[in-house]
Design a protein around this motif. Structure first.
Motif, short mmCIF file in Angstrom:
data_model
loop_
_atom_site.label_atom_id
_atom_site.label_comp_id
_atom_site.label_asym_id
_atom_site.label_seq_id
_atom_site.Cartn_x
_atom_site.Cartn_y
_atom_site.Cartn_z
N ARG A 134 0.87 -1.17 0.00
CA ARG A 134 0.00 0.00 0.00
C ARG A 134 0.91 1.23 0.00
O ARG A 134 1.72 1.40 0.90
CB ARG A 134 -0.90 0.03 1.24
CG ARG A 134 -1.84 1.27 1.28
CD ARG A 134 -2.38 1.47 2.70
NE ARG A 134 -3.16 0.32 3.12
CZ ARG A 134 -4.48 0.25 3.02
NH1 ARG A 134 -5.16 1.27 2.52
NH2 ARG A 134 -5.12 -0.81 3.44
N ARG A 143 -6.64 9.70 -4.41
CA ARG A 143 -5.54 10.38 -5.09
C ARG A 143 -4.18 9.92 -4.59
O ARG A 143 -3.22 9.84 -5.35
CB ARG A 143 -5.65 11.89 -4.86
CG ARG A 143 -6.60 12.59 -5.78
CD ARG A 143 -6.50 14.09 -5.58
NE ARG A 143 -7.71 14.74 -6.04
CZ ARG A 143 -7.99 16.00 -5.82
NH1 ARG A 143 -7.16 16.75 -5.11
NH2 ARG A 143 -9.09 16.53 -6.29
N GLU A 144 -4.10 9.63 -3.30
CA GLU A 144 -2.79 9.34 -2.72
C GLU A 144 -2.57 7.87 -2.40
O GLU A 144 -1.45 7.47 -2.08
CB GLU A 144 -2.59 10.16 -1.44
CG GLU A 144 -3.52 9.76 -0.31
CD GLU A 144 -3.17 10.47 0.98
OE1 GLU A 144 -3.58 9.97 2.05
OE2 GLU A 144 -2.49 11.50 0.94
N THR A 145 -3.59 7.05 -2.48
CA THR A 145 -3.48 5.66 -2.04
C THR A 145 -3.46 4.70 -3.23
O THR A 145 -4.38 4.68 -4.04
CB THR A 145 -4.65 5.29 -1.10
OG1 THR A 145 -4.72 6.24 -0.04
CG2 THR A 145 -4.43 3.90 -0.53
N VAL A 146 -2.38 3.91 -3.31
CA VAL A 146 -2.19 2.97 -4.41
C VAL A 146 -1.86 1.60 -3.82
O VAL A 146 -1.06 1.48 -2.89
CB VAL A 146 -1.05 3.40 -5.34
CG1 VAL A 146 -0.93 2.45 -6.53
CG2 VAL A 146 -1.23 4.83 -5.81
N SER A 172 -7.92 1.45 -17.86
CA SER A 172 -8.35 1.27 -16.47
C SER A 172 -9.81 0.86 -16.43
O SER A 172 -10.59 1.17 -17.33
CB SER A 172 -8.18 2.58 -15.67
OG SER A 172 -6.83 2.90 -15.48
N GLN A 218 0.75 12.99 -7.17
CA GLN A 218 -0.69 12.92 -7.39
C GLN A 218 -1.07 13.75 -8.61
O GLN A 218 -0.44 14.78 -8.89
CB GLN A 218 -1.43 13.44 -6.16
CG GLN A 218 -1.17 12.65 -4.89
CD GLN A 218 -1.82 13.26 -3.68
OE1 GLN A 218 -2.87 13.89 -3.78
NE2 GLN A 218 -1.21 13.08 -2.51
N ARG A 278 -12.86 3.73 -6.98
CA ARG A 278 -11.78 2.79 -7.23
C ARG A 278 -11.38 2.84 -8.71
O ARG A 278 -12.24 2.95 -9.58
CB ARG A 278 -12.24 1.38 -6.86
CG ARG A 278 -11.22 0.25 -7.02
CD ARG A 278 -11.89 -1.06 -6.65
NE ARG A 278 -11.01 -2.20 -6.79
CZ ARG A 278 -10.33 -2.78 -5.82
NH1 ARG A 278 -10.42 -2.27 -4.60
NH2 ARG A 278 -9.57 -3.82 -6.02
N GLU A 279 -10.09 2.77 -8.95
CA GLU A 279 -9.58 2.62 -10.32
C GLU A 279 -8.63 1.44 -10.34
O GLU A 279 -7.71 1.35 -9.52
CB GLU A 279 -8.85 3.87 -10.79
CG GLU A 279 -8.23 3.69 -12.18
CD GLU A 279 -7.42 4.89 -12.66
OE1 GLU A 279 -6.90 4.83 -13.79
OE2 GLU A 279 -7.32 5.86 -11.90
N TYR A 314 -6.05 2.08 -7.44
CA TYR A 314 -6.09 3.39 -6.79
C TYR A 314 -7.42 3.50 -6.04
O TYR A 314 -8.48 3.33 -6.63
CB TYR A 314 -6.01 4.51 -7.83
CG TYR A 314 -4.67 4.62 -8.52
CD1 TYR A 314 -3.74 5.60 -8.15
CD2 TYR A 314 -4.33 3.75 -9.55
CE1 TYR A 314 -2.51 5.70 -8.79
CE2 TYR A 314 -3.10 3.83 -10.19
CZ TYR A 314 -2.20 4.82 -9.80
OH TYR A 314 -0.99 4.90 -10.43
N THR A 315 -7.35 3.79 -4.74
CA THR A 315 -8.56 4.01 -3.95
C THR A 315 -8.65 5.45 -3.47
O THR A 315 -9.39 5.75 -2.54
CB THR A 315 -8.61 3.04 -2.75
OG1 THR A 315 -7.39 3.15 -2.00
CG2 THR A 315 -8.78 1.61 -3.22
#
Length: 218
Positions: free
Chosen positions: A7, A115-118, A48, A15, A29-30, A112-113
């Motif tokens: 994570r 802008r900042e979380t991958v 995506s 971003q 979600r992407e 991606y959940t």
């Protein structure tokens, strides 16, 4: 062969410069399914699968200078494929370069959940996995969620859950409904979702059923 689930928390410089608050985007979600970097044009093409507000995502993509082409294909009311061609930013190349090492393979989808979380899964030889974190930029937060023999199913999760089901799952998680022991009540989840307890319970049971099927490869 082993793999690890990571994570990542991206700093502002990595971003996308989306010109609106994330709360207004209605993005859940992407799943980045496939991508190709063209070194001659310094652009990246990617496909995506997205759960969210289709028109809001289209509007945001149209406002970004780095995006040169953006096409959407609906799957259902709130799930759609997105094909894009955009400039390969230096920050993107830095992050992708951290995983472009001998003995390592990125396992799609990259999820991606926010802008900042991958969330990313990396497959590789044990020695290469052990060195993996050394290449991640210092300002990227990294949490190792799993390291084990690779057994991941190839089917994506976004194709199983609707946006409302994602919202219910996220809300329940944030309120402690899935904590052990449980610290959030179903009534709190229902209030946050603006629905009855029976509706909230039905949403969560559906989510749980689909997650179990996904875990068992059904």
């Amino acid at each position: 062969m082993q793999s690890t689930d990571l994570r990542l928390r991206l700093p502002d410089r990595m971003q996308l410069p989306v010109p609106r608050p994330e709360s207004e985007l209605d993005f859940h979600r992407e799943e980045l399914l496939s991508w190709h970097v063209d070194p001659e044009t310094e652009r990246v093409r990617f496909l995506s699968l997205i759960v969210g507000d289709r028109e809001a995502v289209r509007d945001v993509a149209g406002d970004l200078e780095v995006v040169h082409q953006f096409e959407l294909t609906p799957v259902d009311e709130d799930t759609f494929y997105a094909y894009a061609v955009m400039d390969l930013r230096a920050a993107d190349a830095t992050l992708m370069g951290a995983f472009d090492e001998p003995g390592l393979v990125i396992v799609p989808p990259i999820v991606y959940t926010g802008r900042e979380t991958v969330h990313v899964t990396i497959l590789g030889e044990p020695d290469a996995l052990a060195r993996l974190l050394e290449g991640v930029p210092d300002d990227v937060g990294v949490e190792v969620e799993r390291v084990s023999d690779h057994q991941r199913s190839a089917e994506t999760l976004a194709g199983r859950l609707t946006a409302r089901q994602f919202e219910a799952m996220e809300t329940a998680r944030e309120l402690g409904y899935y904590d052990v022991p449980r610290s959030g009540a179903l009534a709190e989840v229902a209030t946050e979702l603006g629905c009855s307890e029976s509706t909230a319970s039905s949403l969560l049971r559906t989510v749980e059923s689909k997650l179990v099927d996904a875990a068992l490869g059904r």
